[in-house]
Enzyme design. Structure first.
Site, mmCIF file in Angstrom:
data_model
loop_
_atom_site.group_PDB
_atom_site.id
_atom_site.type_symbol
_atom_site.label_atom_id
_atom_site.label_comp_id
_atom_site.label_asym_id
_atom_site.label_seq_id
_atom_site.Cartn_x
_atom_site.Cartn_y
_atom_site.Cartn_z
ATOM 1 N N ALA B 56 0.801 -1.224 0.000
ATOM 2 C CA ALA B 56 0.000 0.000 0.000
ATOM 3 C C ALA B 56 0.841 1.284 0.000
ATOM 4 C CB ALA B 56 -0.974 -0.021 1.179
ATOM 5 N N ARG B 95 -4.902 -0.285 -10.393
ATOM 6 C CA ARG B 95 -5.316 -1.192 -9.302
ATOM 7 C C ARG B 95 -6.479 -0.513 -8.587
ATOM 8 N NH1 ARG B 95 -1.052 -4.485 -5.759
ATOM 9 N NH2 ARG B 95 -2.946 -5.649 -5.303
ATOM 10 N N GLN B 208 5.118 -14.570 -0.241
ATOM 11 C CA GLN B 208 5.766 -13.270 -0.034
ATOM 12 C C GLN B 208 6.797 -13.313 1.090
ATOM 13 O OE1 GLN B 208 2.455 -13.766 -0.187
ATOM 14 N NE2 GLN B 208 1.408 -12.108 -1.248
ATOM 15 N N ASP B 249 -3.503 -4.968 6.404
ATOM 16 C CA ASP B 249 -4.088 -4.341 5.220
ATOM 17 C C ASP B 249 -5.229 -3.412 5.599
ATOM 18 O OD1 ASP B 249 -2.972 -7.126 4.267
ATOM 19 O OD2 ASP B 249 -2.925 -5.725 2.587
#
Lengths: 373, 373
Positions: B56, B95, B208, B249
């Site tokens: 982000a 996105r 990740q 998130d």
């Protein structure tokens, strides 16, 4: 269970040649279905050591049949006791920590004791091996017959809507002779016509769920979906799991369950979301000497390369990729311990018990050496 | 942080050509370290859409610099307002669900409003982009400065013995400009000379942790070990984890943490073993409108092929293998919700709060619109 519509077990005597054992060579699953002929003791040694087959009950059967192959291939009319004990020691060394292997091989040694002619020995070794196979098959079937009642209850409670069952690793028929342990109630429920669906944990690092459990369920026609091991908690939070059934590599009489690494995390999530969590196991898996919490269990540390390398299909060929940067360290613990407080029940060949000593000894009173319980 | 001994950030203006933006193309990590030149708005659109960069805070910075590239490459001395709004809409569509992208692009649009000459606009767009980058970097540094105190405490309690920290997914500097969020306290502790070691969850299905977190920690010299996602519970049972730090998130003002799938399972294990569990996040991650439990959060269901295919290195080339049998179904949920009751604390740029509304509003009083708290 079924493969391409035909019934298979994991190991059997060649239908047209009693001197040959056949197995499913599991190394190539789910990419290729290969049957391997084992002609000699040495063939069986290699098959066990190099994991053409795996799973405690299956390794036991393989040990019994390995001894049979040793007898079949012995030279001359008479076999010395020394030949039998040498073959036994050799075969047991193929996987030295496999309790079932040593147990089944020793059973053959005992059965063959006192016999001298090859003919007698062949007959005895064959019938002993068949007895081991029959017992293992029957244990799984009984686990299924007891466990399926739990699924029937859930199905009734949901008015026949799909029962969602989560499982971890492979405690399926590929680890046994047939039915499996954790999968036995699932196969029986499916064959009875109950609507079920199985969430299959991928089960990193060796992917036994993605490779073996998903394949065997799919071949038998049981609806299933593979998920990353990270996913089960979310599914339970969302009410998408009605029960968890796992197998076990070792259990305590207190109800603690040693199983593939990651089982404990699923048990925590099941407990946190009031999802019933069962371990299905033959009573031979219970280590009656193990203390409460099973904390003295040695947790095998395996090769970190099992984390580093991932096997799959690329351009139609089985190959492996390295998923880490050079020099990155990986460790690989094989099992974890799920404490009894997180276990709803234990499904055994004698019935379902609660995860405590009193309930387990009610099913296995002959194991209770302490009148306190 | 360091890569091959040199300090890098994730995105920057080309040192010899102010009309070019450079990024680390993260698609090839950890196998290849590639720097990509982005010359145009279209280049940035592709880099964001195709995930040459992700995370982000980094996507926000990329949006701001994408608008700068749009201005740099505009024809003529004057730029119409329409050109700016068209570029903004185009860039945001790379996105569509990335909140930081829209926020940073809109900030540029507002900053450019009323300006007409290309020269003025270039200067403003550049300074706005640099401001976004500076703020993101500073937020991470502050998270690190607050969070490192927790590691210092643990280190003192252990008389300087190694502090073992477990993290999940990549909330590292590769997702930000520098420092990262979950990793910021880790980097600061390491640079201060504290003895630490990081357990890096592989983080299936996209890996990740194995690909990015392990790489960035290793490049900076922080001792770390990759583990299968199944392993953390066992490590905590064995006392091998002193704290867990994850990113987020989205978080609620009640202290609920939405993060990469599997976070909830680690939080359960941490709680069960009295291991402190922290989420490190800039306050922009807190969705102040989210209710208790964060249950209205939509959990993204991503392509099951991310479970099916595994990317890695074979014979020196990056390739992917298919790990499932043909026809096997896989599902892929992106996130899960860790309820506040499992969260020890939230590490923000303003300090560390407990995972409840009262404590969070003490740090962010301007967000408290309800005098009840």
């Amino acid at each position: 269970m079924k493969v391409k519509g035909n019934h298979f077990e994991t190991i059997w005597i060649h239908p047209h040649n009693q001197a040959v054992v056949q197995i499913i060579d599991q190394r190539y699953l789910p990419f290729e279905f290969r049957i391997e002929d084992l002609n000699t003791l040495e063939d069986m040694y290699t098959a066990i050591r190099d994991m053409h087959l795996r799973g405690a009950p299956l390794i036991g059967a393989a040990g019994a049949l390995g001894m049979y192959l040793a007898v079949v291939n012995a030279n001359g009319e008479r076999i010395e006791e020394r030949q039998i004990t040498d073959a036994a020691a050799y075969l047991k060394s193929s996987r030295p920590t496999a309790v079932n292997l040593a147990w089944a091989v020793d059973r053959q040694v005992n059965a063959l004791q006192g016999l001298t002619t090859k003919e007698e020995m062949m007959e005895t070794a064959l019938s002993t091996a068949i007895a081991v196979i029959d017992e293992e098959r029957m244990n799984c079937l009984k686990i299924g017959q007891h466990g399926v009642k739990l699924i029937e209850q859930l199905s009734r409670a949901k008015n026949g809507a799909t029962v969602n069952i989560l499982t971890h690793c492979n405690a399926g028929w590929l680890a046994c002779i047939d039915y499996g342990t954790a999968t036995a109630p699932i196969y029986l429920a499916h064959d009875q016509g109950l609507k079920i669906h199985v969430w299959v944990d991928e089960t990193r690092p060796r992917n036994q769920g993605a490779r073996l459990t998903a394949w065997e369920l799919q071949q038998h026609g049981v609806p299933c979906t593979v998920i990353a091991d990270n996913t089960g908690g979310h599914l339970m939070q969302q009410g998408m799991v009605d029960m968890v059934i796992v197998g076990s590599d070792r259990a305590s009489a207190y109800g603690d369950v040693v199983n593939k690494i990651g089982t404990y995390l699923k048990a925590l999530a099941a407990h946190d979301n009031q999802v019933p969590f069962y371990a299905a196991l033959p009573s031979s898996t219970i280590d009656w000497s193990l203390g409460q919490g099973a904390r003295e269990t040695p947790i095998e540390e395996r090769d970190g390369n099992e984390v580093r390398f991932m096997e799959g299909l690329a351009n139609g060929r089985i190959c492996e990729v390295d998923i880490l940067a050079p020099g990155t360290r990986a460790v690989n613990f094989g099992f974890d311990i799920t404490p009894a407080r997180l276990v709803t029940g234990i499904i055994t060949e004698r019935g379902i018990s609660n995860a405590n000593k009193k309930s387990i000894f009610t099913l296995f009173p002959e194991k209770n050496l302490n009148p306190e319980y």
